[in-house]
Design a protein around this motif. Structure first.
Motif, short mmCIF file in Angstrom:
data_model
loop_
_atom_site.label_atom_id
_atom_site.label_comp_id
_atom_site.label_asym_id
_atom_site.label_seq_id
_atom_site.Cartn_x
_atom_site.Cartn_y
_atom_site.Cartn_z
N ASP A 348 0.89 -1.17 0.00
CA ASP A 348 0.00 0.00 0.00
C ASP A 348 0.92 1.21 0.00
O ASP A 348 1.45 1.61 1.03
N ILE A 349 1.14 1.76 -1.18
CA ILE A 349 2.16 2.79 -1.34
C ILE A 349 1.79 4.07 -0.60
O ILE A 349 2.68 4.80 -0.12
N GLU A 350 0.51 4.35 -0.47
CA GLU A 350 0.09 5.57 0.22
C GLU A 350 0.35 5.46 1.72
O GLU A 350 0.78 6.43 2.36
N LYS A 351 0.13 4.29 2.29
CA LYS A 351 0.37 4.09 3.73
C LYS A 351 1.82 3.73 4.02
O LYS A 351 2.28 3.81 5.16
N GLY A 352 2.54 3.32 2.96
CA GLY A 352 3.93 2.90 3.15
C GLY A 352 4.03 1.59 3.91
O GLY A 352 4.92 1.40 4.74
N THR A 353 3.09 0.67 3.62
CA THR A 353 3.08 -0.63 4.31
C THR A 353 2.97 -1.77 3.29
O THR A 353 2.63 -1.57 2.13
N ILE A 354 3.22 -2.97 3.79
CA ILE A 354 3.04 -4.18 2.99
C ILE A 354 2.34 -5.20 3.85
O ILE A 354 2.61 -5.32 5.05
N ASN A 355 1.43 -5.94 3.24
CA ASN A 355 0.68 -6.95 3.97
C ASN A 355 1.30 -8.33 3.70
O ASN A 355 1.27 -8.82 2.58
N LEU A 356 1.89 -8.92 4.75
CA LEU A 356 2.47 -10.26 4.63
C LEU A 356 1.72 -11.20 5.55
O LEU A 356 1.66 -10.98 6.77
N TYR A 357 1.10 -12.23 4.97
CA TYR A 357 0.42 -13.27 5.73
C TYR A 357 -0.58 -12.68 6.72
O TYR A 357 -0.67 -13.10 7.88
N GLY A 358 -1.31 -11.65 6.25
CA GLY A 358 -2.37 -11.06 7.07
C GLY A 358 -1.92 -10.00 8.05
O GLY A 358 -2.72 -9.47 8.82
N LYS A 359 -0.62 -9.66 8.03
CA LYS A 359 -0.11 -8.64 8.96
C LYS A 359 0.57 -7.53 8.17
O LYS A 359 1.27 -7.78 7.20
N ASN A 360 0.32 -6.27 8.59
CA ASN A 360 0.92 -5.12 7.92
C ASN A 360 2.27 -4.77 8.54
O ASN A 360 2.42 -4.73 9.76
N TYR A 361 3.24 -4.48 7.67
CA TYR A 361 4.57 -4.08 8.10
C TYR A 361 4.94 -2.77 7.40
O TYR A 361 4.60 -2.56 6.24
N LYS A 362 5.62 -1.91 8.12
CA LYS A 362 6.11 -0.66 7.56
C LYS A 362 7.25 -0.98 6.59
O LYS A 362 8.11 -1.80 6.89
N ILE A 363 7.24 -0.33 5.42
CA ILE A 363 8.39 -0.49 4.52
C ILE A 363 9.28 0.74 4.66
O ILE A 363 8.83 1.85 4.92
N ASN A 364 10.61 0.53 4.53
CA ASN A 364 11.56 1.60 4.79
C ASN A 364 11.89 2.45 3.57
O ASN A 364 12.72 3.36 3.64
N ASP A 365 11.24 2.16 2.44
CA ASP A 365 11.53 2.87 1.19
C ASP A 365 10.24 2.88 0.38
O ASP A 365 9.67 1.83 0.09
N THR A 366 9.79 4.04 0.00
CA THR A 366 8.54 4.13 -0.79
C THR A 366 8.78 4.73 -2.17
O THR A 366 7.83 5.13 -2.85
N ASN A 367 10.04 4.79 -2.58
CA ASN A 367 10.34 5.36 -3.90
C ASN A 367 10.45 4.23 -4.94
O ASN A 367 11.46 3.54 -5.04
N PHE A 368 9.36 4.04 -5.70
CA PHE A 368 9.31 3.02 -6.75
C PHE A 368 8.93 3.70 -8.07
O PHE A 368 7.81 3.54 -8.56
N PRO A 369 9.82 4.48 -8.66
CA PRO A 369 9.46 5.27 -9.83
C PRO A 369 9.07 4.46 -11.06
O PRO A 369 8.41 5.00 -11.97
N THR A 370 9.45 3.20 -11.11
CA THR A 370 9.14 2.41 -12.32
C THR A 370 7.98 1.44 -12.12
O THR A 370 7.66 0.67 -13.03
N VAL A 371 7.35 1.46 -10.94
CA VAL A 371 6.27 0.51 -10.68
C VAL A 371 4.92 1.16 -10.96
O VAL A 371 4.60 2.23 -10.43
N ASN A 372 4.13 0.49 -11.80
CA ASN A 372 2.74 0.88 -12.06
C ASN A 372 1.89 0.07 -11.08
O ASN A 372 1.77 -1.15 -11.23
N TRP A 373 1.31 0.71 -10.08
CA TRP A 373 0.62 -0.01 -9.01
C TRP A 373 -0.63 -0.72 -9.48
O TRP A 373 -1.14 -1.61 -8.79
N LYS A 374 -1.12 -0.37 -10.66
CA LYS A 374 -2.26 -1.12 -11.22
C LYS A 374 -1.81 -2.44 -11.84
O LYS A 374 -2.59 -3.39 -11.95
N ASP A 375 -0.55 -2.48 -12.25
CA ASP A 375 0.04 -3.70 -12.83
C ASP A 375 1.51 -3.75 -12.41
O ASP A 375 2.42 -3.53 -13.21
#
Length: 662
Positions: A348-375
């Motif tokens: 979830d790029i807006e929240k800066g988190t990732i959901n692993l096995y049902g639990k949310n974790y903060k990610i330490n880097d949110t700069n993904f200039p080449t990732v299209n979040w729809k695909d």
């Protein structure tokens, strides 16, 4: 004679076509009889020394030194020959001369005041040492190992004995002449290399030549010149095999690891792969990103600030490409059971988190200039163009192709040799210790059959160039072997590369090992594995690499009461803080098995200048009262078959079934 019985004539008649072919090589009773005598004599020689090395990881200086000193075998031979007749410093100097003759000679010639006397003494010592090393081989085998320029002279000197008083002047004359005509340096170099070559009869590399260290290509060059060896593929070797075959996932991983350890020498200098497109792409896409999480692990290598920033950006750029490519591959192979490695779509790029096995974790880097979040797994046009260029560089590297072809010709998933089972990683097991079934190409395989099947697909990836479908599947299998949950070469449930880069919570970094690692200290399970490979458990061993033995924490490389040996002890410098040593090697000679642990190697330069050998400790694992002979080996079994065939040929001659050719 086995086949003298009249009742075996029918068997000889059945084999007549084969025996007629054999008769072309041995056209008379005399020729066949002579060969039987020769082969019977060879069976009684002591078995050759085998040398086992694992997990070299590009550390070419340490590897080459261990290869030259044969894990202490050369030193032991020097002690056997000279005992207390030489001081320790003289023995050390002689050993260094054998390891590095050209370089050591340069230093000695600068310091030695009476060079002629030194030459004379040294030549006699080297001849004595060479004679001891050659004593377990036939004259024919020794002759084939001699350099052409000095073959006749060395052979004459090797077979000079104390009883040959009449020839004493003759032998002294040879030595004097070698010195007088200024050929002593060349002769010393030649005989030192003969000693290096014959001190070990067979070399076994139990996986992971590539990655981390700076000179995997140098190691491969050295191995290609070795007289007798086999290789058991490691997961890092498989990755490079996949890259050479054209697997984009494998190429991305190879580049990521090289950048992680700031080790581009093998990529650029060794294999001539152009990384300028990746550097340009990274600087453009990550221009305002310091990429702190991708700073290379340099150990003692010093990088400028500019290089550190560049490498970090290249590192991040290829890592994102890797995650995208792997996501595409995982989706196309549901049988790989790797959906839990699809992580980009869990962010979830807006929240800066990732959901692993049902639990949310903060990610330490949110700069993904080449990732299209729809695909998120789709490459951008620039990324696609870049990976195509990089793939082209890998598949067209002539030197890489030469090395990988050698890796295929000498390598395999496992090797059975002289009652030892060699493999790099593991045999996948269930929780109860039974062999785990793994689905490959819509079929289920386990145990030996699993390794044989994977070996076949690994070869199709590289060699099936005209069968694109089989080649593509083979390349995907190579990647699976690198990081798949039931890969015998990886041996873990998952590879948490993404988590290590982007999640600070270390609980997500854990990689659960295959049940094999729970059971490898069990004699019962090791016997179960040995039987699967048609080996007698009471007289056989498993020789294993892959997981470094943490010696400083008291872990032993000897498992299952000596049925299994783990010889990955930290050859790679990156592992040495964990292991506390610099690797294990194994020696199997006619007297038994010896395990050697090595301290870190300082440098080739110090070894030459100061006679600094690797500090090693050797323990005897098994010792036999009666020396093993060639008759007790796999080669011995082949020779016995040849003897039986020749005995049948003799009967065929004597019964008139085949006529002698005069």
């Amino acid at each position: 004679m086995t086949f003298c019985d009249e009742n075996n004539i029918d068997l000889i008649k059945e084999e007549l076509r084969y025996l007629e072919l054999l008769a072309k090589q041995y056209p008379s009773i005399c020729a066949a009889s002579t060969e039987i005598i020769n082969l019977q004599a060879i069976l009684n020689l002591p078995k050759g020394t085998e040398h086992f090395i694992s997990d070299i990881h590009g550390e070419y200086e340490s590897f080459i030194h261990v290869l030259k000193n044969a894990s202490g075998v050369t030193k032991r031979k020097i002690n056997d020959v000279f005992g207390n007749s030489l001081r320790e410093k003289e023995k050390e100097s002689l050993a260094t001369l054998v390891y590095y003759p050209e370089q050591k000679l340069e230093l000695i010639k600068k310091d030695e005041t009476n060079l002629k006397d030194w030459y004379k003494i040294t030549l006699y010592r080297l001849i004595e040492l060479c004679r001891e090393v050659c004593s377990k081989y036939t004259r024919s085998k020794v002759r084939k190992s001699l350099p052409q320029d000095f073959a006749y002279i060395i052979e004459e000197l090797l077979h000079e004995g104390n009883k040959k008083v009449n020839k004493l002047e003759y032998y002294n004359g040879i030595i004097e002449t070698i010195i007088d005509i200024d050929r002593a340096d060349e002769f010393i170099t030649a005989i030192s290399k003969v000693i290096q070559k014959l001190v070990v009869d067979r070399l076994h590399i139990v996986g992971d030549i590539y990655d981390r260290g700076p000179g995997a290509d140098i190691i491969m060059d050295k191995l290609m010149k070795h007289h007798s060896l086999d290789i058991q593929w490691g997961n890092h070797d498989i990755l490079w095999m996949g890259a050479a075959a054209g697997s984009k996932c494998c190429i991305a991983n190879v580049l990521r690891i090289s950048l992680r350890y700031a080790n581009l020498a093998t990529i650029e200098d060794g294999y001539g792969i152009n990384l300028l497109p990746l550097a340009t792409f990274a600087m453009n896409q990550y221009e305002k990103d310091d990429c702190k999480g991708f700073k290379p692990k340099t150990l003692d290598k010093l990088l400028t600030e500019t290089d550190t920033i560049l490498f970090s950006r290249m590192h991040k750029a290829i890592s994102i490409i890797q995650f995208k490519l792997e996501g595409q591959l995982i989706k196309s192979h549901p049988e790989f059971l790797m959906d839990d490695r699809l992580l980009l779509d869990k962010i979830d790029i807006e929240k800066g988190t990732i959901n692993l096995y049902g639990k949310n974790y903060k990610i330490n880097d949110t700069n993904f200039p080449t990732v299209n979040w729809k695909d998120p797994y789709k490459l951008t046009k620039e990324e696609e163009c870049l990976i195509n260029k990089l793939t082209n560089s890998f598949v067209n590297s002539e030197k890489l192709e030469r090395h990988i072809r050698f890796m295929y010709s000498k390598g395999s998933m496992y090797t059975v040799y002289n009652s030892n089972l060699l493999y790099h990683g593991c045999i996948p097991l269930n929780e109860d210790g039974s062999f785990k079934e793994v689905e490959i190409a819509h079929g289920k395989h386990k145990g030996k059959d699993l390794l044989d099947t994977l070996d076949r697909y690994a070869r199709e990836a590289y060699f099936f160039k005209n069968d694109k479908k089989s080649k593509a599947y083979g390349m995907d299998i190579l990647w699976y072997l690198w990081c798949g949950p039931d890969s015998p070469l990886f041996g873990k449930e998952k590879m948490t590369t993404f988590e290590r880069y982007f999640i600070d919570d270390k609980s997500t970094h854990k990689e659960k090992k295959d049940s094999y690692y729970k059971y490898r200290d069990s004699e019962e399970i090791c016997s179960y594995i040995l039987k699967e490979f048609d080996l007698e458990p009471d007289s056989s061993h498993i020789i294993n690499g892959h997981i470094p033995v943490k010696s400083k924490e008291g872990e032993s490389p000897i498992k299952a009461c000596g049925k299994l040996f783990v010889i990955d002890g930290g050859f790679c410098r990156a592992y040495q803080p964990q292991t506390g040593i610099a690797g294990y090697t194994l020696i199997y000679n006619s007297y038994g098995l010896l395990l050697t642990s090595h301290e870190p190697f300082e440098s080739t330069q110090k070894a030459i200048k100061e006679n600094k050998d690797i500090l090693s400790s050797t323990i005897i694992l098994e010792h036999v009262n009666s020396r093993k002979r060639v008759a007790d080996t796999d080669i011995g079994n082949e020779l016995k078959k040849q003897i039986k065939d020749l005995e049948m040929l003799l009967i065929a001659y004597r019964k008139g079934l085949i006529k002698e050719k005069k």
